[in-house]
Write an enzyme that holds these catalytic residues in place. Sequence first.
Site, PDB file in Angstrom:
ATOM      1  N   HIS A  12      35.037  29.531  44.517  1.00 47.66           N
ATOM      2  CA  HIS A  12      36.366  30.116  44.350  1.00 47.66           C
ATOM      3  C   HIS A  12      37.026  30.558  45.656  1.00 47.66           C
ATOM      4  CE1 HIS A  12      33.910  33.813  44.434  1.00 47.66           C
ATOM      5  NE2 HIS A  12      34.994  34.386  44.923  1.00 47.66           N
TER       6      HIS A  12
HETATM    7  C1  UD1 Z   1      39.348  37.793  44.314  1.00 43.74           C
HETATM    8  C2  UD1 Z   1      38.947  38.430  45.638  1.00 43.74           C
HETATM    9  C3  UD1 Z   1      37.674  37.773  46.148  1.00 43.74           C
HETATM   10  C4  UD1 Z   1      36.575  37.818  45.115  1.00 43.74           C
HETATM   11  C5  UD1 Z   1      37.077  37.246  43.797  1.00 43.74           C
HETATM   12  C6  UD1 Z   1      36.041  37.467  42.731  1.00 43.74           C
HETATM   13  C7  UD1 Z   1      40.781  39.210  47.066  1.00 43.74           C
HETATM   14  C8  UD1 Z   1      41.573  38.931  48.274  1.00 43.74           C
HETATM   15  N1  UD1 Z   1      39.982  38.220  46.656  1.00 43.74           N
HETATM   16  O1  UD1 Z   1      39.658  36.440  44.535  1.00 43.74           O
HETATM   17  O2  UD1 Z   1      37.232  38.462  47.306  1.00 43.74           O
HETATM   18  O3  UD1 Z   1      35.482  37.085  45.579  1.00 43.74           O
HETATM   19  O4  UD1 Z   1      38.285  37.940  43.390  1.00 43.74           O
HETATM   20  O5  UD1 Z   1      36.199  36.615  41.653  1.00 43.74           O
HETATM   21  O6  UD1 Z   1      40.870  40.272  46.522  1.00 43.74           O
HETATM   22  N2  UD1 Z   1      43.789  34.415  38.033  1.00 43.74           N
HETATM   23  C9  UD1 Z   1      43.859  34.211  36.677  1.00 43.74           C
HETATM   24  N3  UD1 Z   1      43.358  35.197  35.867  1.00 43.74           N
HETATM   25  C10 UD1 Z   1      42.814  36.344  36.330  1.00 43.74           C
HETATM   26  C11 UD1 Z   1      42.769  36.542  37.713  1.00 43.74           C
HETATM   27  C12 UD1 Z   1      43.251  35.563  38.549  1.00 43.74           C
HETATM   28  O7  UD1 Z   1      44.349  33.188  36.197  1.00 43.74           O
HETATM   29  O8  UD1 Z   1      42.370  37.179  35.509  1.00 43.74           O
HETATM   30  C13 UD1 Z   1      44.287  33.355  38.922  1.00 43.74           C
HETATM   31  C14 UD1 Z   1      45.734  33.527  39.368  1.00 43.74           C
HETATM   32  O9  UD1 Z   1      46.314  32.286  39.476  1.00 43.74           O
HETATM   33  C15 UD1 Z   1      45.573  34.117  40.759  1.00 43.74           C
HETATM   34  C16 UD1 Z   1      44.294  33.457  41.256  1.00 43.74           C
HETATM   35  O10 UD1 Z   1      43.490  33.324  40.102  1.00 43.74           O
HETATM   36  O11 UD1 Z   1      46.664  33.868  41.576  1.00 43.74           O
HETATM   37  C17 UD1 Z   1      43.557  34.249  42.319  1.00 43.74           C
HETATM   38  O12 UD1 Z   1      43.297  35.595  41.877  1.00 43.74           O
HETATM   39  P1  UD1 Z   1      43.151  36.782  42.959  1.00 43.74           P
HETATM   40  O13 UD1 Z   1      42.786  38.028  42.265  1.00 43.74           O
HETATM   41  O14 UD1 Z   1      44.362  36.820  43.839  1.00 43.74           O
HETATM   42  O15 UD1 Z   1      42.001  36.293  43.894  1.00 43.74           O
HETATM   43  P2  UD1 Z   1      40.582  35.665  43.534  1.00 43.74           P
HETATM   44  O16 UD1 Z   1      40.581  34.255  43.994  1.00 43.74           O
HETATM   45  O17 UD1 Z   1      40.262  35.954  42.114  1.00 43.74           O
HETATM   46  N1  UDP Z   2      29.754  35.882  37.492  1.00 44.84           N
HETATM   47  C1  UDP Z   2      29.874  35.851  36.111  1.00 44.84           C
HETATM   48  N2  UDP Z   2      30.406  34.744  35.512  1.00 44.84           N
HETATM   49  C2  UDP Z   2      30.806  33.644  36.208  1.00 44.84           C
HETATM   50  C3  UDP Z   2      30.677  33.691  37.628  1.00 44.84           C
HETATM   51  C4  UDP Z   2      30.163  34.821  38.241  1.00 44.84           C
HETATM   52  O1  UDP Z   2      29.479  36.793  35.431  1.00 44.84           O
HETATM   53  O2  UDP Z   2      31.270  32.665  35.594  1.00 44.84           O
HETATM   54  C5  UDP Z   2      29.222  37.108  38.133  1.00 44.84           C
HETATM   55  C6  UDP Z   2      28.108  36.913  39.117  1.00 44.84           C
HETATM   56  O3  UDP Z   2      26.861  36.851  38.464  1.00 44.84           O
HETATM   57  C7  UDP Z   2      28.235  38.185  39.959  1.00 44.84           C
HETATM   58  C8  UDP Z   2      29.724  38.359  40.027  1.00 44.84           C
HETATM   59  O4  UDP Z   2      30.263  37.681  38.900  1.00 44.84           O
HETATM   60  O5  UDP Z   2      27.649  39.306  39.288  1.00 44.84           O
HETATM   61  C9  UDP Z   2      30.242  37.781  41.312  1.00 44.84           C
HETATM   62  O6  UDP Z   2      31.610  37.642  41.263  1.00 44.84           O
HETATM   63  P1  UDP Z   2      32.409  36.549  42.102  1.00 44.84           P
HETATM   64  O7  UDP Z   2      31.523  35.415  42.461  1.00 44.84           O
HETATM   65  O8  UDP Z   2      33.642  36.263  41.343  1.00 44.84           O
HETATM   66  O9  UDP Z   2      32.852  37.395  43.391  1.00 44.84           O
HETATM   67  P2  UDP Z   2      32.202  37.621  44.824  1.00 44.84           P
HETATM   68  O10 UDP Z   2      30.839  38.172  44.649  1.00 44.84           O
HETATM   69  O11 UDP Z   2      32.233  36.312  45.557  1.00 44.84           O
HETATM   70  O12 UDP Z   2      33.143  38.572  45.473  1.00 44.84           O
END
Ligand code: UD1
Ligand code: UDP
Length: 375
Positions: A227
């Site tokens: 991601h």
């Molecule tokens: C965010 C964090 C990242 C973390 C990740 C965990 C920041 C800068 N990034 O990235 O560090 O590893 O979360 O998963 O804070 N979206 C949906 N539904 C949701 C949430 C998001 O559809 O419930 C989509 C939207 O199109 C959005 C995109 O995902 O624009 C990205 O979401 P965002 O929260 O900006 O960043 P993540 O990539 O989720």
């Molecule tokens: N995770 C989950 N379901 C998924 C993918 C990840 O429950 O489909 C859990 C994973 O086991 C961990 C957490 O989400 O506990 C990590 O989140 P993510 O990878 O989104 O963020 P990051 O750690 O990179 O910030």
Amino acid sequence: MSEDADVRSHSAGGATRGSEPSTLLYVVGARPNFVKMAPVVTALRRRLPKARHVLVHTGQHYDRELSDLFFDDLELQEPTHRLDVGSGSHAVQTARTMERLEPVVESERPDLAFVAGDVNSTLGAALVLVKLGVRYAHVESGLRSFDRSMSEEINRIVADEFAEHLFAHSEDALENLAREGIEDRRIHLVGNTMIDTLVRLEPTFRALHTCERLGLEPKSFVLVTLHRPSLVDGPLLGPALEALDVLSQVAPVVFPVHPRTRGHISDPGRYAGIRFVEPLGYLEFLSLEADARGVLTDSGGVQEETTFLGVPCFTLRTTTERPVTTRIGTNVLLGLEPERIHDIAPLLEGDPPAHRIPPLWDGRAAERIADVVLR
Ligand code: UD1
Ligand code: UDP
């Protein structure tokens, strides 16, 4: 708050230094935050039963699969306040968090607040708290990738800089904080609260056998999560999917797709060997992680969980802010090079690599945090 208001000392919540806090406030917003904060809330609720425990959900993640499912699986208390910040640019997300959190903090007047990890909600919350003069603790402090093009790195540095308590999970984190000149008295090596959650729920997720529901044998398949913007927002995602499609001829490939990534896969049917599924709740995902032959990821948390579980992990990034997982754990840094996915198949042969669990990744980190808060 007026525009020219100075940083204020904020002891109006009732407690003063040395006495027990009467209001604690915890800010969460995204999937990994829930996993890291849940044990902290539980430990402090148990140790401070008379205190008010205020949980604020910024709403950075809002899909059921990235939010509500985690509250259920982790048995996290209902949020006291929902800020419904949602998606947007970094500036919009951070600014909305700040605008909407400020009145909540002003009305709740906590004695101590908690932020976790490195997402935009963490940054917004840290800035609001320090500007209101509210003491806060940073859970998972001191991680550094030394790559300032990652927004998470900026978020961590700011959250650490102004925290009253910096709760670190590894020696590497301590060294990073010392190098940045942060005083010793603020830093506490407590261990890993994400692993606290894993340890508590291990009997539950081990009993699920999610892979069998998907028709897969334990230890036969590769689990994938990707991601990071550097990989999924640009031209590298296509070659990565093609390489995973090839890998699926050797081992089944299961890919719970993060919504950011979903937006960039226009034609999933092109990669017929990859089993794309919705993002999974914590328990189902951990069940798959524990039963996987190997995991390909760019997640921070997954590098740690696989180290604890002893499952081979391949990280498609150039850096990791969790070097302990590559030094003594099961994590191999592949670089940001999709063609390296072809190296995974031979590495899955034979016995899993020898590994150690890092010190204090033992299920008791949140209790150590509570010890510090009560001291
Ligand atoms: C965010 C964090 C990242 C973390 C990740 C965990 C920041 C800068 N990034 O990235 O560090 O590893 O979360 O998963 O804070 N979206 C949906 N539904 C949701 C949430 C998001 O559809 O419930 C989509 C939207 O199109 C959005 C995109 O995902 O624009 C990205 O979401 P965002 O929260 O900006 O960043 P993540 O990539 O989720
Ligand atoms: N995770 C989950 N379901 C998924 C993918 C990840 O429950 O489909 C859990 C994973 O086991 C961990 C957490 O989400 O506990 C990590 O989140 P993510 O990878 O989104 O963020 P990051 O750690 O990179 O910030």
